[in-house]
Structure formats: C-alpha cells, structure tokens
Scaffold this active site. Structure first.
Site, PDB file in Angstrom:
ATOM      1  CG  ASP A  61     -88.508-122.460   2.947  1.00 31.56           C
ATOM      2  OD1 ASP A  61     -88.660-122.068   1.779  1.00 31.56           O
ATOM      3  OD2 ASP A  61     -87.639-122.019   3.723  1.00 31.56           O
TER       4      ASP A  61
ATOM      5  CD  GLU B  93     -87.548-124.260  -1.549  1.00 32.07           C
ATOM      6  OE1 GLU B  93     -87.092-123.322  -2.222  1.00 32.07           O
ATOM      7  OE2 GLU B  93     -87.242-124.420  -0.346  1.00 32.07           O
TER       8      GLU B  93
END
Lengths: 677, 677
Positions: free
Chosen positions: B395, B424
């Site tokens: 993330d 990401e």
C-alpha cells in the site's frame, strides 16, 4: 519469530538509508560519465538530472562543478523543469577538463512552508506548525554560522519571532516567509542526508575554434610554381590567398622526410622515377622521421616562421599526424620491437588483403614494447606543439589503438588544453564515435557521400541527436586529396557551389582540399573516386588566379558564417518541407532567435528547379500572418514574405544554385518607423 | 626535446593499453547496471553489447553469467548482429539475482584466416602466412592444455601440417580451416588482452506468475453473508467462486487488528458507531499490530489453512503490506522513536494539507532509529512469508523511503526468491519507475484513467519501450476499492466488459476489485471517484449469484489468456489503424508468430460503431493475398478474411463490445487437406 530477532535483520542494512532522494539520469552524460562531453570556452552548461524521492516533500538540489583536480567545488542551484527533472547552469570559463556531480535532498523548510500555508488558508490552527518552523529556522541559523553573521542574525531573529506565542500567528508566519529569510534558508540547506550522484560526469572545454572552423588543405610541395619543389616560405606567401577566402585553419599534409623504398610514382604507380617526390604519408628516411622536417620544404625555423605569420593573419597551421613509417624510417633500425616481424624475418608492411601497401609499415600496438611506443608517439605531438602548432589532423586514427588516443590526446591537452585534433577516420559509425569519445575534437564524416535530400536530412538528424552531439563534432569536407566524389566529377560548377554551401552551412566545421576545390578539379584517375595527377605523388602547377575560381564565392560564404551566429553551431537545425525533391531547405537559429538563417540549395546541377516551401514558423521565430524579410547573402537580393503562406523558391544552377537568407523580422522604432532587423 | 625524454612520458601510461576492444552500451541495462533487469524463470536472455576496436581485425567476445555470489562463471559466445553490435543468449534456470559481464577481444586466428584466404584467392604466395598460422595453432594447442587432450592433439597436429613446408600450400591451408580445428580454436581463445565490461549488469529472475497473473481483490469482512463479520473460513468457501473465473491471485486487504482511535464510520465519516468495523488500513490495536491477525477474521492457523486450500485450487493468497499505524498500534508505545513527535508532544498523524488522516500515523523514515525501524518492517514481511504467503500488494509504497524498499525486498527475496511484490503507487511517473527499479515485481498503472484510443495507444507505447519494460511490469486494474472511475459510473455493462477486456489483453498482469466489479457496482459517493457504501468502512452483503454478473465473461477472457501465449506478455503489441475513433484494434503475438491474437474493442458504451481496419500484416505473420481465419473467443464466431483487404469490424455494445480473435493461418496437410491452425 522465535528464530529471528529484529536485531538479526539489522546486520545487512547499508549506510545512508536516510538519504531519501535518488539522483538519476544525469546529463551531459557520455557513457555514464566514462567520457567527457564537449563544450567550448564561455559556454553555459545546462546540467540536468532527475531527483526522485518518496512522498510529497519539497526537493532541492545543486550541481557541483570544478576544474578537474581543483580542491574546491563551486555550485549552482537546481531548478525544477517538471516531471521530476531539474537543471542547474554554469559557465565554463577555463579550458580543459571539468567535472560535475549532482546533489539532491529533502527541503524540510519549503515542505513546512507549503503545508503551513495550506493549513492557514483552510482556516486551521497553525500554532504547533509555527513551533516546528521556528525550530527549522534555528537550525538554519546554526548551519549558516560560517557565513555572513548578518544572515545568521536574520535567521535567528526570524526564529524568535516565529516562536513567540505572544504574537499573532499570522505575523509569526509572515516573518518566516520574508524573502530574505527564505533566501537565507536556501543558502543554508541541511545536507546531512543529501544524495550525491554516483559517478562524476566530465566535460572537456575547448577553444571556440573547436566548434566553429573552416579548414583549407594545401600541399606545400605545390605552393611555389609547381615546377620546383614548394617550401614553407612559398606557403607563407600563399597565406593571404587562403586568409582572403575566410578560412581559419591551413592544414598541411605530413611535412616529414619521405622514404625511398617502394616509393610510389605519379598516379600511384609502383615505380617512382628519381625526381618523383613520393607520398608525404610514407614518413621517414635518411633525413629523419616524425620529429624532422622534409629538407625540400625548408627547416623547422621556416615552419616556426610560417606558424607565426599565419597566426598574424588569423590562420592556425595544422599539421598531419600519420603514425606509420616508410621502410626507410629510422625507427625500423632503432626500434624493431615496435613492428611485427614475420616468420621469414621480414617486417610486416601495411596491407588490406589482397591489397599491399609496401611503402608503409604500421606500428604494432600489441607489441611487448607498447609503453615505449606510446611514449615516443606522444613525444612526436609534443614536439610540434613546442614548435607552436596547436591544430592536428590525424591520419587514419581508426587503425591505431583507441586507448592509445585517449591517453595521448589527454596528455597533450593536459599541457596544451587549447589543442585541436581532427580525426580523419572513414570507417563504421561506432569506431568513428569511439574516436570522438576518446578525445578527438572534430571528426571527418560521411557528408562527402550524402547526396540526396533524404540522405542529408537523415544524416543531420543523426549527428544532432543529443547523445551524439554531446561528444561528436562533425567537420564536413566536399573533397579531400583521397576523395573526388562522383558528383563533383560530373556536376560542374553548380555542384561545386552546392556542395560548398551545404558543407559550410549544414556543419559549423567544414573544410576543402584546395586549390583543387576552388579550381574545380574534377578529372578522376580512370575508374576511381581519386584525382588524376594527384599531388600525393607529384607536384602540381596550379592556376592560382584563374578568373573562374570559386574563391570569391567561398569568401562570401565564410563571411556569412562569421557574421551569423546561427551558422556557428551544427545543432538547432530544422529542415522545411519543399515540394521538389531537388530543393533542400533548412534553417538554423541561435537559442534566443536573435539570428535566424534560412538556406535553400538546388541539388540538381543540370536543371532549374522550384518548390513551394512549408516553413516551420516556430523554428524561424515567426508568427503566422507576420511579414518578414529574407535577405540573400549570396545574391544580395531581398524579398518580403508573409508567414503562413508557402513561398515559391526557384534556383537556377547556371546562376547560383543556392540561397543563404538571413531572416529579418519587421520591427517598429519608437518614432514609428518600420524596418527589418 | 632536450627537456623531455620518452621515458619521462611513460610515467602516466595506464595498464591494459593492449586491450584493443572496447565494450560499450551493454544490455539488458537499467541505469548502467545500478538496478537489475527483470526476467522470469526459463527465459532466454539476449545479452547485447557493442564491441568496438581499431582496424579491421576480427573481433570475438562472450557474455559471462552466473547466479549472484556463485564462484564460477558460465559463458555464451557473442555473435555479430551488424554495426558492431553483438549478442549472446542463455537461459536463466534458477530464481534470484544473476549477474553478467561481457568480454571482447581481437581474434587473431580468424583475422589470419580471412587475410590468407583472400591472398590465396588472389593467387599470391601464402608461404609466410602459413608459418604465421602454424604458430597461432601451436599457441591455441598450448591454451587448450587444460581441456580435452584429443582437442590439444588435433590442434598440434594441424599446426604440424600447416608448418610443413614439404607439403603443398593448399593442403596446408585446408588443414588450418578444417571445421573441427576452427571450432577448437574458437574454444581456446587468447584472452590475454580481452576487455571486460566495466560494471556487471544484473538480472532478477522471478517466477512466471510475476509476468503473467490475474488478481482478484476481496474483503474478507464481507466474504460471509455480509451481516456477521466474514472470516478466513468464509474466504476459503469462496475460493471456488474466484478460481472458476480463472484468477491466479486472491488478494486480501490488511488482515491485522484495526485501531479504535479516530476510526472512520461508513462512507468515510469522521465518527464510527460501536459496531462499525473501521478501515483495515488503520492497522494496530489492542489485539496487536502488523504481526497479528484481526480477531474477527479468525486466527493465524485459519490463514495458513486458507493459503493451503487456495494453492490446491491454483490460487496464491496475497496479503496487503501497509506500513503505517493506527494511533492504537502497540508501536506507538513501544517505539515512539519511530514517529515524528511534534513540539506540543503529540505524534504527527498522516496529512496532505489541508487534509488530515487522523486514524493513520506514518513512520518517520528519517528518524535516528531508522535501522531498528527497517529491521522491524522486514520482520513483518518475513513473518507472513513464514505463514506461507508469497505474494504481497504494498500500500502506498511511494510514501516510504525508496532505499528502504530496495533493501527490504532484496532481503525477502534473498530468502524467498519466488516472492512477488505489487506496488500500489499512483503518483508521478518517475517515483513509480523508481519503485519498480528498487525491486517491486509488478506495478499499478495509470490504465484506470486512460480512456480514449489515443490515451491507450500512447500509454502502451510508453510501457513497452525497451528501457521501461526492462524493469517495469504493469498490472492493469479497471477498479480498486479506492477508485470507481467515472466511465464505470456511467458506462453500464458495455463499459465494464470493455474495460475488463482491455485490462486483461493489453497487459499480461491485471486485476479487479470484486465482487464490486463483476456485479457492476457503479454508484459513487456523491462528487467522488469512490464507491458509495465502500467496504473499506463497512460490511457489504453481495449478491454472489446474481445472474447478470460478469463472472462468466471474465472466465472466458481469463481462459483465453491461459490458452494464448501471446497474451502472456505485455510487449509485442501492435496497434492497427481503424477508421473510427471508438474502435481500438491491437494484436499480440509470440516471438515466433506461433500464436497471434487480434483484439477489437468498442470504446463507446452507447452506440454500435464500425470501422475499416488497416491490418499490419507483418505483425500478424501474414502475407498479402493470403486468406486466414479469425476465431472470436468471446462470440465463438469464425470469419475468413483476406490479407491485404481492409476488413470491416462492427461492435454492438448491447451485445459484446469487443472481439478477441485468434488469428489462424491456412495450412495444407500432407494429404492435401486444408485447415486453419
């Protein structure tokens, strides 16, 4: 995990983990810094790199630069160009090798500043932020200690105001963003976690002549009347002839004693008569080798005189460095270890099987004694430097070891950084580029064989690619003593004029072999691209004052080059679409559009040709609808054109097959008087 | 010169001056070898470089390669590609980091061989040449000593024959060029003056899944009935649902305990009710932090069971690595040194001024204790590796230090080289590329916002540039829990189908956030590109068996990907001109044209659109005039087209807005039976 503790995992952590900025893709960059990029004295160097970091913090950086070997770095700040690219610029004000590195870091003060301004604008409380800012200012003041005490005091004062909770928050914030405070903080960056680029890049700074020059090649043997052997003194008497045409460099083929063994006769025949002079590239005989002067040319003192006289007339004398020996060269006896000895005891002469060149013996760059060979060859160049020569044309450098050139040129330029080396290599592209990377200042090119519009356009596009132009400076020659291209054999005066204009305006460096060129010598030895009765093997009596000579046309073009800065660089060239295949149109401009030149050449020597031209207005510094003047420096005619319409250009080879326009924009004086500038 | 002797000049001569070959521009090359290029197990690596030397001698070379840290190099010969470029190929047969260097040298035997053959052909005497050749063969025999004695003897015998002046010169020359002699000489090169490339290049070899994968993202919290909190056991019961659609990776958002402080309520509201589950990305609470499992999901043992069951069904479980903490994370008490403490004593929460994210506290990668922080974060990844997980979606990696990722991923892959990390990061291009260089196996992209034909064509061109594809593996996502792009809000079923086909066939890696995708969830939270009633903040009761679901269509496309090798790489894509702006046509092929796929997508969700298509026949492996079959795997229709004519393609969004053709060439069997293959 029972079997693994966090402290186990620390053992392989590298240093510098808090350097959050990466420095990537630095430029000017030739093979990752392995070779220097080329510049000339006074250039502004635009040094660029990517500075990439995590997150959204402000990034700052600088480029550090110095003369190679200097103790201190100077620095210029890096400014963002967008897309994480940054640029810093500085001027190179000394000849020689420079080095540069980039540094990037997180700029905590600017980051703080941005965030706090946004919070303030959103009406959020900034009380805690101001305390953070005060700390940053205090730290800045501490870093600025070694500098101007007034600066330190200004930052300390700002820190006190920003920290002062009795004051109004807006007043405190304003104190942190006063222009002098911001400037002082920028001057005192926190470099503790700054990242430096991995490998320094290097730049070599040459004299202006390296980038902008016109060469004239002359055989001293024919500089007299062509019947008795010419001398340096004869060349001295020809200097005005050469200077009047506007050349900068007068290049002489090898001036050393010429061997007798296997001497070539006129037209490259295998047997020379007793009075045949032989090829100047068959170097070395009874009278000496590469350190000596051919007795028939005069003495070293005569050469010194020639160099001095030439310089007074704005001409540099260029010598030819041809590292090979005739079989009579003293080296063969004194240093047989520098040559390949064959199993039958003979010395290996030059060959390109099945061709044999028995008048030339190559050095063996793989020999055991390579170090003494290198040193000797360097001593040759340094010897002629001592005589005063600063420009060298190097014969076939691609048949000598690349590493040798890198070392040899480096050693010469360490002593004489103003020296210029022109590589006469006609070989595959990559060895030609490798020579330029190794240190050659200028390079011969394929121009001589690029004839069509498509050929020329593609070739220029290749040469001005940023990756290529960083290290390769083309020098365009329409002819050489070795090459009389087919188009000059058959194209007549229009072709000579067209090739002259192309060479001199496509490339900022160009040269001709004269007087063969201006006298339009065009007869080949049957079946070859070589001149018949070539001066390489005999003397020639030239009609120096032939009224049909191109000398005046050459003088006009060389003068246009000197008067128009746009022609003094090979880059910033744009080709404009013309509706006829024989009409080549291109423009050049200075960076600031202060000088714009538009050239049109008819490549068809037999027919009048015309074309509509789609001008790329942006590259001409024009806007659609604007009217402008084109002033043809060849024909001395002027026309008013209207930007946005397609001008019709017609060129008649029986008159002048080219136009060399200066583009002048309409300007209005303060007294409302309109003129073209 | 009196003041300078040749021996003075020798002092600065570098070693290695007899290495005449330069090794330049090596490839695969990411930032000059600073980062590894990416490959997968079993790949043939085509390693290339320029070998540049002076003169006209034959040049030979090899690429040396090994697993990083191995003692021995293996080698493959370099073959010339023209223009001084050379290539050597080898297969990477083990996971992990490999390194490679290039070597080039002058091949004296081949040079001799060429020259002598030319002299013989020209009828010149080759007596001395044969003696030279005999010496080269003897030296080759000496170098081959450590090898097969039969080879040594063969070379020695050839040397004797070639040296034997009593024999016929032709016979002697023939003996030197016998194929086995030439091969033996090639195997025993003279490397004394070989040049090695300056810096080893590196390659990281990943499992096939790194290059070819289909991801399915699922919130375990809703894996049950959406009323009680879902568990790992519920996810286990959904495995068949996911596997039936043909996915390879099932990715779960963070599975750790969720903080209470500042917990967000449904639709990202600032106040959560007592039963609101909070965002899984607000990691850490009473029950633990990044090493722990959220109690409502089950236990670590349940997760192990899920990983095992998934693998049996061909699915890898991917976990989410989100390196940030909720204010309740145990780290804040145990390791306050890892966080920024503000002047008022508070801990700095995440913010992007003026936005505040008070439920999330970022780590301070600039803290003094950065080494213990790095070690701890690595221990998190290694912990889940120990549980059996091999795929991680990371993330917002672009908000953590790039050097940290390079080290962390390197350490994980040193232990588990099969591990896959998906970055990401939705940020500027260069930080996204920097993360991929630092070690991320796959990367999120801008695909989600590339909508028009021009957008998509340009973006693919950028991604498949050799410089980019060497290190960056795109993964295309039509949606994520954070992004419901506007076109999905308004485009209806045709847009979902089109975006699915685009993602799955433009890129060899793709993924969806489901079941929101296949159930065509399209209602945003007002004024945003985010889902209303987002699972990030609440449980959802999904209609898993909705008959209008796209699951069957997805299964067809994923099956087509598995059955067509051309779709298993992102590169080797060609866009074909189509006469309508809404019709995007592209093809992919394998290197040998054994599998060719042609995709056509109607980008207009509202209207039936048609276009004439100019097929690039060469890229389809077809010749003009040839007829061929296109077999649509979506519609199961087949057409016969004629190469050279422009086919008309019409796509009706109310049916299927795309065609996924396999291109089958007409072949004739040995019994004269024609069919399409």
């Amino acid at each position: 995990m029972a079997h693994r503790t966090a402290s186990d995992l620390r053992t392989r952590i590298p240093d510098g983990g808090r350097r959050r900025v990466l420095v990537e893709d630095p430029s000017p960059n030739v093979d990752g810094g392995r070779y220097p990029a080329k510049h000339v004295l006074g250039d502004r160097v635009d040094a660029e790199c990517d500075l990439v970091a995590d997150g959204h913090d402000a990034i700052a950086g600088r480029v550090l630069y110095r003369r190679a070997g200097a103790d201190m770095w100077q620095s210029a700040p890096l400014a963002p160009l967008g897309n994480d690219r940054f640029r810093g610029s500085f001027v190179v004000d000394a000849l020689g090798v420079w080095e540069l590195v980039f540094e990037g870091w997180i700029d905590a003060f600017t980051t703080w500043h941005r965030g706090t301004a946004k919070k303030r604008a959103a009406g959020q409380s900034i009380g805690v932020e101001l305390l953070v800012g005060a700390k940053l200012l205090s730290e800045g003041a501490a870093r600025a200690r070694t500098r101007d005490p007034a600066v330190v005091e200004r930052l300390a004062e700002a820190a006190r105001i920003v920290a002062d909770t009795r004051r109004d928050p807006n007043e405190r914030f304003e104190a942190s963003i006063a222009p002098d405070v911001v400037a002082a903080m920028r001057e005192a960056p926190d470099l503790e976690h700054a990242t430096r680029s991995e490998r320094p890049l290097s730049i070599v700074v040459d004299p202006e002549l390296a980038r902008f020059s016109a060469w004239y090649e002359l055989f001293p043997r024919s500089a007299g009347d062509g019947i008795r052997h010419g001398t340096f003194a004869d060349v001295e008497r020809r200097l005005d002839y050469v200077a009047a045409m506007g050349f900068d460099i007068l290049y002489l083929p090898p001036i050393h004693p010429i061997g007798r063994a296997f001497r070539k006769g006129p037209n490259n025949t295998l047997v020379a008569g007793p009075r045949d002079p032989g090829s100047p590239w068959a170097i070395g005989g009874e009278a000496g080798g590469h350190h000596s002067v051919h007795p028939e040319l005069g003495t070293e003192a005569d050469l010194r005189s020639l160099v001095r006289s030439a310089r007074q007339k704005g001409l540099e004398i260029a010598l030819d460095i041809a590292f090979q020996a005739s079989p009579d060269h003293p080296y063969l006896k004194q240093h047989p270890e520098w040559f390949v000895r064959r199993p039958d005891g003979s010395i290996q002469h030059a060959e390109n099987p099945p061709k044999k060149y028995e008048d030339v013996v190559p050095f063996d760059f793989e020999c055991e004694a390579w170090r003494s060979l290198w040193a000797e060859l360097l001593s040759v160049v340094l010897h002629w430097c001592d005589v005063g020569v600063r420009v060298f044309r190097v014969d076939n450098p691609h048949t000598k070891a690349l590493r040798f050139w890198e070392w040899c040129i480096g050693e010469v330029k360490a002593r004489h950084p103003e020296t210029i080396f022109l590589a006469e290599a006609f070989t595959r592209p990559k060895p030609m580029y490798a020579l330029a990377k190794a240190g050659f200042t200028q390079s011969y090119t394929y121009f001589t064989w690029r004839e069509t519009k498509q050929d020329l356009t593609r070739y220029l596009a290749e040469l001005v690619r940023p990756e290529v132009r960083a290290f390769y400076r083309p020098c365009f020659w329409p002819n050489t003593p070795d090459i009389l291209p087919e188009h000059l054999q058959h194209g007549g005066r229009p072709m000579f004029l067209a090739r002259m204009v192309l060479a001199a305006t496509l490339s900022s460096n160009w040269g001709i072999y004269g007087p063969a060129f201006e006298l339009m010598e065009h007869v080949p030895r049957a079946g070859t691209e070589e001149y018949v009765d070539n001066e390489k093997y005999q003397l020639r009596a030239w009609r120096w004052d032939d009224p049909s000579s191109l000398r005046d046309a050459i003088a006009v073009v060389n003068r246009a080059r000197r008067e128009n800065l746009a022609l003094q660089r090979t880059e910033r060239i744009t080709f404009h679409d013309a509706s006829d295949d024989a009409i080549l149109v291109y423009s050049k401009r200075t960076e600031d559009f202060g000088n714009v030149v538009l050239v049109a050449v008819n490549l068809d020597p037999k027919n009048r040709r015309g074309a509509f031209v789609d001008l790329d207005l942006r590259e001409l510094g024009l806007e659609a609808g604007q009217s402008f003047q084109v002033h043809d420096l060849l024909g001395q005619t002027r026309h008013i054109w209207n930007a946005g319409t397609r001008p019709w250009l017609e060129l008649d080879p029986t008159l002048v097959p080219a136009s060399l326009f200066v583009v002048r924009r309409r300007v209005r004086s303060e007294h409302d008087f309109e003129y073209f500038l």
